[in-house]
Motif scaffolding. Structure first.
Motif, PDB file in Angstrom:
ATOM      1  N   ALA A  10      18.883  45.426  30.897  1.00 18.02           N
ATOM      2  CA  ALA A  10      19.509  45.105  32.165  1.00 18.02           C
ATOM      3  C   ALA A  10      21.184  44.919  31.830  1.00 18.02           C
ATOM      4  N   SER A  11      21.908  44.874  32.942  1.00 18.82           N
ATOM      5  CA  SER A  11      23.303  44.665  33.040  1.00 18.82           C
ATOM      6  C   SER A  11      23.944  43.963  34.097  1.00 18.82           C
ATOM      7  N   ALA A  12      25.118  43.301  33.650  1.00 18.80           N
ATOM      8  CA  ALA A  12      25.726  42.335  35.079  1.00 18.80           C
ATOM      9  C   ALA A  12      27.197  42.667  34.629  1.00 18.80           C
ATOM     10  N   THR A  13      27.813  42.314  35.904  1.00 18.75           N
ATOM     11  CA  THR A  13      29.415  42.596  35.653  1.00 18.75           C
ATOM     12  C   THR A  13      30.081  41.729  36.858  1.00 18.75           C
ATOM     13  N   ASP A  14      31.235  41.390  36.614  1.00 16.40           N
ATOM     14  CA  ASP A  14      31.801  40.438  37.593  1.00 16.40           C
ATOM     15  C   ASP A  14      33.244  40.376  37.345  1.00 16.40           C
ATOM     16  N   THR A  15      34.065  40.074  38.345  1.00 16.74           N
ATOM     17  CA  THR A  15      35.402  40.260  38.204  1.00 16.74           C
ATOM     18  C   THR A  15      35.877  38.839  37.587  1.00 16.74           C
ATOM     19  N   GLY A  16      35.081  37.949  37.584  1.00 16.09           N
ATOM     20  CA  GLY A  16      35.395  36.620  36.750  1.00 16.09           C
ATOM     21  C   GLY A  16      36.183  35.891  37.972  1.00 16.09           C
ATOM     22  N   MET A  17      36.727  34.410  37.296  1.00 18.75           N
ATOM     23  CA  MET A  17      37.337  33.672  38.394  1.00 18.75           C
ATOM     24  C   MET A  17      38.848  33.986  38.776  1.00 18.75           C
ATOM     25  N   GLY A 203      35.768  39.673  28.255  1.00 17.63           N
ATOM     26  CA  GLY A 203      35.803  38.724  29.144  1.00 17.63           C
ATOM     27  C   GLY A 203      34.344  37.837  28.850  1.00 17.63           C
ATOM     28  N   LEU A 204      33.445  38.084  28.022  1.00 17.24           N
ATOM     29  CA  LEU A 204      32.230  37.438  27.887  1.00 17.24           C
ATOM     30  C   LEU A 204      32.299  36.953  26.570  1.00 17.24           C
ATOM     31  N   SER A 205      32.630  37.717  25.623  1.00 17.82           N
ATOM     32  CA  SER A 205      32.770  37.252  24.129  1.00 17.82           C
ATOM     33  C   SER A 205      33.751  36.365  23.802  1.00 17.82           C
ATOM     34  N   GLY A 206      34.826  36.132  24.830  1.00 17.80           N
ATOM     35  CA  GLY A 206      36.047  35.222  24.536  1.00 17.80           C
ATOM     36  C   GLY A 206      35.339  34.031  24.870  1.00 17.80           C
ATOM     37  N   PRO A 207      35.018  33.547  26.091  1.00 12.70           N
ATOM     38  CA  PRO A 207      34.717  32.177  26.157  1.00 12.70           C
ATOM     39  C   PRO A 207      33.096  31.919  25.750  1.00 12.70           C
ATOM     40  N   VAL A 208      32.230  32.647  25.494  1.00 11.21           N
ATOM     41  CA  VAL A 208      30.962  32.299  25.248  1.00 11.21           C
ATOM     42  C   VAL A 208      30.849  32.569  23.642  1.00 11.21           C
ATOM     43  N   GLU A 209      30.443  31.776  22.996  1.00 12.64           N
ATOM     44  CA  GLU A 209      30.365  31.825  21.449  1.00 12.64           C
ATOM     45  C   GLU A 209      29.094  32.790  21.041  1.00 12.64           C
ATOM     46  N   ASP A 210      29.176  33.349  19.589  1.00 11.90           N
ATOM     47  CA  ASP A 210      28.210  34.108  19.329  1.00 11.90           C
ATOM     48  C   ASP A 210      26.700  33.503  19.212  1.00 11.90           C
ATOM     49  N   PRO A 211      26.569  32.161  18.877  1.00  9.93           N
ATOM     50  CA  PRO A 211      25.286  31.628  18.663  1.00  9.93           C
ATOM     51  C   PRO A 211      24.738  31.258  20.251  1.00  9.93           C
ATOM     52  N   GLU A 212      25.623  31.303  21.282  1.00 14.09           N
ATOM     53  CA  GLU A 212      25.007  31.172  22.563  1.00 14.09           C
ATOM     54  C   GLU A 212      24.722  32.613  23.054  1.00 14.09           C
ATOM     55  N   LEU A 213      25.223  33.567  22.664  1.00 16.18           N
ATOM     56  CA  LEU A 213      24.930  34.788  23.201  1.00 16.18           C
ATOM     57  C   LEU A 213      23.639  35.503  22.520  1.00 16.18           C
ATOM     58  N   GLY A 214      23.461  35.035  21.247  1.00 20.89           N
ATOM     59  CA  GLY A 214      22.097  35.260  20.477  1.00 20.89           C
ATOM     60  C   GLY A 214      21.239  34.305  21.296  1.00 20.89           C
ATOM     61  N   ALA A 215      21.292  33.131  21.678  1.00 15.97           N
ATOM     62  CA  ALA A 215      20.048  32.346  21.908  1.00 15.97           C
ATOM     63  C   ALA A 215      19.531  32.893  23.283  1.00 15.97           C
ATOM     64  N   PHE A 216      20.391  32.906  24.233  1.00 19.79           N
ATOM     65  CA  PHE A 216      19.984  33.580  25.686  1.00 19.79           C
ATOM     66  C   PHE A 216      19.495  34.970  25.401  1.00 19.79           C
ATOM     67  N   ALA A 217      19.993  35.961  24.613  1.00 21.94           N
ATOM     68  CA  ALA A 217      19.605  37.225  24.732  1.00 21.94           C
ATOM     69  C   ALA A 217      18.359  37.450  23.901  1.00 21.94           C
ATOM     70  N   ALA A 218      17.891  36.593  22.809  1.00 22.62           N
ATOM     71  CA  ALA A 218      16.814  36.431  22.141  1.00 22.62           C
ATOM     72  C   ALA A 218      15.546  35.746  22.863  1.00 22.62           C
ATOM     73  N   HIS A 219      15.981  34.940  23.647  1.00 21.07           N
ATOM     74  CA  HIS A 219      14.514  34.157  24.316  1.00 21.07           C
ATOM     75  C   HIS A 219      14.702  34.558  25.916  1.00 21.07           C
ATOM     76  N   PHE A 220      15.101  35.201  26.526  1.00 25.25           N
ATOM     77  CA  PHE A 220      14.947  35.724  27.897  1.00 25.25           C
ATOM     78  C   PHE A 220      14.893  37.078  28.020  1.00 25.25           C
ATOM     79  N   HIS A 221      14.120  37.398  29.262  1.00 26.43           N
ATOM     80  CA  HIS A 221      14.333  38.721  29.531  1.00 26.43           C
ATOM     81  C   HIS A 221      15.690  39.475  30.004  1.00 26.43           C
ATOM     82  N   PRO A 222      16.099  40.311  29.391  1.00 22.97           N
ATOM     83  CA  PRO A 222      17.524  40.945  29.793  1.00 22.97           C
ATOM     84  C   PRO A 222      17.975  40.756  31.177  1.00 22.97           C
ATOM     85  N   ARG A 223      17.253  40.714  32.187  1.00 17.72           N
ATOM     86  CA  ARG A 223      17.548  40.602  33.382  1.00 17.72           C
ATOM     87  C   ARG A 223      18.315  39.313  33.582  1.00 17.72           C
ATOM     88  N   ASP A 224      17.443  38.176  33.217  1.00 15.06           N
ATOM     89  CA  ASP A 224      17.908  36.834  33.047  1.00 15.06           C
ATOM     90  C   ASP A 224      18.868  36.447  32.169  1.00 15.06           C
TER      91      ASP A 224
END
Length: 386
Positions: A10-17, A203-224
């Motif tokens: 799954a993928s997602a993209t956004d212009t940001g704020m 734009g993602l790896s800057g504001p979101v820390e590696d442990p947060e990336l891993g926690a969400f990616a590991a425990h939820f469906h890629p779409r979510d």
């Protein structure tokens, strides 16, 4: 890997704020048949463009349009050779395009790709868009940032702490756009069922820390997971374009119900990736042409440029909980357009999960609230700007 393996992406993209246009691009190209799979595998890619006007947007689009086409059509060469050649060819094309138009001066793009092959996973990259792997409760960065910060640290000119304080993080040292470019290759790396790969722009790896990336990616469906992470970056300012591609190896089994998501049911034995019956010739060809399994690399032999644990811990939940609660209060004060009853329901479920000690459910409700508030925040900012 095998042709019949389940791969969920799954993928997602956004212009940001803050940005008005999106200079990021991404691509997913699945092998159409077993023969293409055997030679070229599946390709996933993220590119982050740079340059004034529409130059960066064009550069990243050229990368994500032309590299997969060139790579998949290549008749000769191993996958690593073919993808590196495709990168170099597109870099040269971007260079020619920039030289022909003054408005495109300085046009370029980062590019990071993941190939899933019979031999394993292969990463090709230029720039500071990243490739991660999440496995057994750890997140490993598989790509090297071609940035001034990382280069100075690698050459022992500065410590990582010194570089992070004194050097701008957005200065990159390598991109697609020069007439010639060096392409880094990592792998092939052994793949296990349950592995999750994550490609993203800074734009993602800057504001979101590696442990947060891993926690969400590991425990939820890629779409979510991709949706939660994108809006988490927006809640933290969304200063840049945000793009994420998440690829899971193996079926998604819902942790609460134990049921396999049938939308992602594996290509059953005897069927292709689209669910169509495979002929006996295809099945025989897959067996006869399957390459020998690669030698598994040790942790020391793999280039894990950064690695950390990524559990759903108390600190992570507390930090994210404060973020969404603070944003909710801002939304109330500024009268954002939010579905307040629905948000209240997610907040109620969050507190119930906290009381029951169900950390994954707490993180899920945080993700849902972040998604709602992230979308509302973007809409509110656009309304104020106009």
């Amino acid at each position: 890997m095998n042709w019949d393996d389940t791969i969920i992406d799954a993928s997602a993209t956004d212009t940001g704020m803050r940005r008005r246009n999106n200079q990021d691009s991404h691509a997913t190209v699945r092998a159409a048949n077993v023969e293409t799979w055997r030679r070229r595998g599946h390709l996933f890619m993220v590119a982050d463009g740079m340059g004034a006007h529409a130059a960066g947007e064009l550069a990243s689009k050229m990368a994500c349009d032309l590299i997969p086409h060139s790579y998949m059509k290549a008749k000769a060469g191993a996958p690593g050779e073919a993808i590196a050649k495709a990168f170099r060819e597109v870099s040269s094309q971007i260079h020619v395009r920039a030289a022909a138009n003054r408005d495109f001066d300085g046009m370029g793009t980062t590019c990071t790709s993941l190939l899933l092959l019979p031999e394993g996973a292969l990463v090709a990259h230029v720039g500071d868009s990243r490739a991660y792997r999440i496995r057994d409760g750890r997140i490993d960065q598989l790509s090297f940032d071609h940035s001034l910060v990382w280069e100075l640290v690698r050459r022992n000119h500065l410590t990582r702490e010194q570089a992070n304080v004194s050097i701008p993080k957005n200065v990159i040292t390598r991109s697609l756009g020069p007439a010639e470019v060096d392409v880094d290759l990592e792998g092939p790396l052994a793949v296990r069922e349950g592995d999750v790969y994550l490609l993203c722009s800074d734009g993602l790896s800057g504001p979101v820390e590696d442990p947060e990336l891993g926690a969400f990616a590991a425990h939820f469906h890629p779409r979510d997971a991709s949706r939660y992470l994108l809006h988490l970056a927006n809640l933290r300012g969304g200063l840049d374009n945000i793009t994420v591609v998440i690829v899971r190896i193996g079926p998604w089994v819902d942790p609460e119900s134990g049921e396999i998501d049938q939308r992602d049911a594996p290509a059953a034995k005897g069927r292709d990736a689209n669910g169509a019956p495979r002929s006996w010739k295809d099945r025989l060809l897959a067996r006869l042409t399957a390459p020998k399994a690669p030698q598994t690399l040790t942790a020391e032999e793999e280039h894990r440029y950064r690695s950390c644990e990524c559990p759903i811990g108390d600190k992570l939940l507390d930090d994210l909980g404060r973020l969404v609660e603070g944003t909710r209060e801002t939304a109330i004060a500024q009268a954002w357009s939010v579905d307040w009853p629905r948000l209240a329901e997610h907040r109620r479920k969050l507190h119930e999960a906290q009381d029951a000690g169900q950390r994954r459910l707490v993180l899920r409700e945080i993700g849902e609230m972040a998604s709602m508030l992230g979308q509302a925040g973007r809409f509110h900012r656009k309304q104020v700007a106009t």
